[in-house]
Scaffold this motif. Structure first.
Motif, PDB file in Angstrom:
ATOM      1  N   VAL A  70      -4.998   0.676   8.588  1.00 53.87           N
ATOM      2  CA  VAL A  70      -5.609   0.782   7.265  1.00 53.87           C
ATOM      3  C   VAL A  70      -7.093   1.073   7.445  1.00 53.87           C
ATOM      4  O   VAL A  70      -7.656   0.874   8.518  1.00 53.87           O
ATOM      5  CB  VAL A  70      -5.439  -0.497   6.392  1.00 53.87           C
ATOM      6  CG1 VAL A  70      -3.974  -0.836   6.180  1.00 53.87           C
ATOM      7  CG2 VAL A  70      -6.196  -1.669   6.959  1.00 53.87           C
ATOM      8  N   ARG A 129     -10.877   0.621   5.081  1.00 50.25           N
ATOM      9  CA  ARG A 129     -11.513   0.064   3.893  1.00 50.25           C
ATOM     10  C   ARG A 129     -12.732   0.904   3.550  1.00 50.25           C
ATOM     11  O   ARG A 129     -13.396   1.429   4.442  1.00 50.25           O
ATOM     12  CB  ARG A 129     -11.944  -1.383   4.127  1.00 50.25           C
ATOM     13  CG  ARG A 129     -10.789  -2.333   4.283  1.00 50.25           C
ATOM     14  CD  ARG A 129     -11.232  -3.753   4.417  1.00 50.25           C
ATOM     15  NE  ARG A 129     -12.002  -3.929   5.648  1.00 50.25           N
ATOM     16  CZ  ARG A 129     -12.674  -5.016   5.956  1.00 50.25           C
ATOM     17  NH1 ARG A 129     -12.704  -6.030   5.127  1.00 50.25           N
ATOM     18  NH2 ARG A 129     -13.329  -5.106   7.085  1.00 50.25           N
ATOM     19  N   GLY A 182      -0.251   2.916  -3.190  1.00 53.51           N
ATOM     20  CA  GLY A 182      -1.445   3.669  -2.820  1.00 53.51           C
ATOM     21  C   GLY A 182      -2.623   2.726  -2.663  1.00 53.51           C
ATOM     22  O   GLY A 182      -2.458   1.506  -2.676  1.00 53.51           O
ATOM     23  N   PRO A 183      -3.821   3.270  -2.496  1.00 53.15           N
ATOM     24  CA  PRO A 183      -5.007   2.441  -2.256  1.00 53.15           C
ATOM     25  C   PRO A 183      -5.187   1.368  -3.330  1.00 53.15           C
ATOM     26  O   PRO A 183      -4.934   1.615  -4.515  1.00 53.15           O
ATOM     27  CB  PRO A 183      -6.153   3.440  -2.292  1.00 53.15           C
ATOM     28  CG  PRO A 183      -5.526   4.749  -1.935  1.00 53.15           C
ATOM     29  CD  PRO A 183      -4.141   4.697  -2.524  1.00 53.15           C
ATOM     30  N   ARG A 184      -5.602   0.184  -2.880  1.00 53.17           N
ATOM     31  CA  ARG A 184      -5.802  -0.961  -3.788  1.00 53.17           C
ATOM     32  C   ARG A 184      -7.071  -1.702  -3.409  1.00 53.17           C
ATOM     33  O   ARG A 184      -7.448  -1.751  -2.239  1.00 53.17           O
ATOM     34  CB  ARG A 184      -4.643  -1.958  -3.684  1.00 53.17           C
ATOM     35  CG  ARG A 184      -3.248  -1.457  -3.939  1.00 53.17           C
ATOM     36  CD  ARG A 184      -2.885  -1.200  -5.384  1.00 53.17           C
ATOM     37  NE  ARG A 184      -2.970  -2.325  -6.269  1.00 53.17           N
ATOM     38  CZ  ARG A 184      -1.973  -3.146  -6.590  1.00 53.17           C
ATOM     39  NH1 ARG A 184      -0.792  -2.981  -6.043  1.00 53.17           N
ATOM     40  NH2 ARG A 184      -2.150  -4.112  -7.458  1.00 53.17           N
ATOM     41  N   LEU A 214       0.827  -1.212   0.000  1.00 57.80           N
ATOM     42  CA  LEU A 214       0.000   0.000   0.000  1.00 57.80           C
ATOM     43  C   LEU A 214       0.860   1.259   0.000  1.00 57.80           C
ATOM     44  O   LEU A 214       0.511   2.250  -0.650  1.00 57.80           O
ATOM     45  CB  LEU A 214      -0.950  -0.001   1.195  1.00 57.80           C
ATOM     46  CG  LEU A 214      -2.076  -1.039   1.147  1.00 57.80           C
ATOM     47  CD1 LEU A 214      -2.841  -1.054   2.460  1.00 57.80           C
ATOM     48  CD2 LEU A 214      -3.010  -0.783  -0.029  1.00 57.80           C
ATOM     49  N   GLU A 231      -6.698   1.335   2.096  1.00 57.06           N
ATOM     50  CA  GLU A 231      -5.697   2.398   2.064  1.00 57.06           C
ATOM     51  C   GLU A 231      -5.063   2.557   3.441  1.00 57.06           C
ATOM     52  O   GLU A 231      -5.663   2.214   4.461  1.00 57.06           O
ATOM     53  CB  GLU A 231      -6.307   3.708   1.590  1.00 57.06           C
ATOM     54  CG  GLU A 231      -7.416   4.231   2.462  1.00 57.06           C
ATOM     55  CD  GLU A 231      -8.105   5.450   1.853  1.00 57.06           C
ATOM     56  OE1 GLU A 231      -7.476   6.179   1.065  1.00 57.06           O
ATOM     57  OE2 GLU A 231      -9.272   5.658   2.176  1.00 57.06           O
TER      58      GLU A 231
END
Length: 160
Positions: A79, A81, A48-50, A44, A94
């Motif tokens: 993190v 979501r 970045g966000p995935r 991450l 993220e």
């Protein structure tokens, strides 16, 4: 290849894997992390966000494992979501600010572990290691389709 050589190679890889994972676990524990969670944080931090499915593919692990890691990291505040706009069934993961800070600490730890692991090796060997290990991983990767054409070419070459 004869058995003694094969055994020596397989044992060396097995022991390295076990001991590296154990050493990583010992270094990660003071940070409140378990092996595997650091790779999610680092991915991450890198990308970045995935979407969780993308994380699963990038980390080379099953989606339920990523879900479990994500839940634990979310519970610890590292993190967050949120639903993916394109698919409400999918979650985008993220880093939070604390997750980004933790990822930086993991990077330092990862550098120290790598240096510890390659101590005593010539610089050229260290430079070649990622490529060699990548090839070994690809050779045993059960997730990829086998290259039957490559094998067929090798077989033809050994026949004549």
């Amino acid at each position: 290849m004869d058995f003694d050589r094969a055994d020596a190679i397989n044992q060396a890889i097995r022991l390295l894997s076990l001991r590296h994972r154990a050493r990583a676990a010992a270094l990660l524990a003071p940070l409140g992390l378990h092996p595997g969670q650091e790779t999610l944080l680092l991915e991450l931090a890198r990308t970045g966000p995935r979407i969780q499915a993308q994380l699963s593919e990038a980390l080379g692990c099953e989606p339920p494992s990523v879900t479990l890691m994500t839940r634990k990291l979310e519970a610890s505040g590292h993190v967050r979501r949120r639903p993916a706009p394109s698919d409400k069934r999918a979650s985008i993961v993220e880093l939070t600010d604390s997750g980004a800070a933790l990822a930086e600490r993991v990077k330092e730890l990862w550098c120290a572990l790598a240096e510890e692991t390659v101590t005593g090796l010539p610089e050229q060997t260290v430079a070649d290691l990622p490529g060699v290990l990548g090839t070994l991983t690809a050779n045993v990767d059960t997730r990829r389709p086998r290259d039957d054409a490559r094998r067929a070419r090798q077989d033809r070459g050994s026949d004549g």
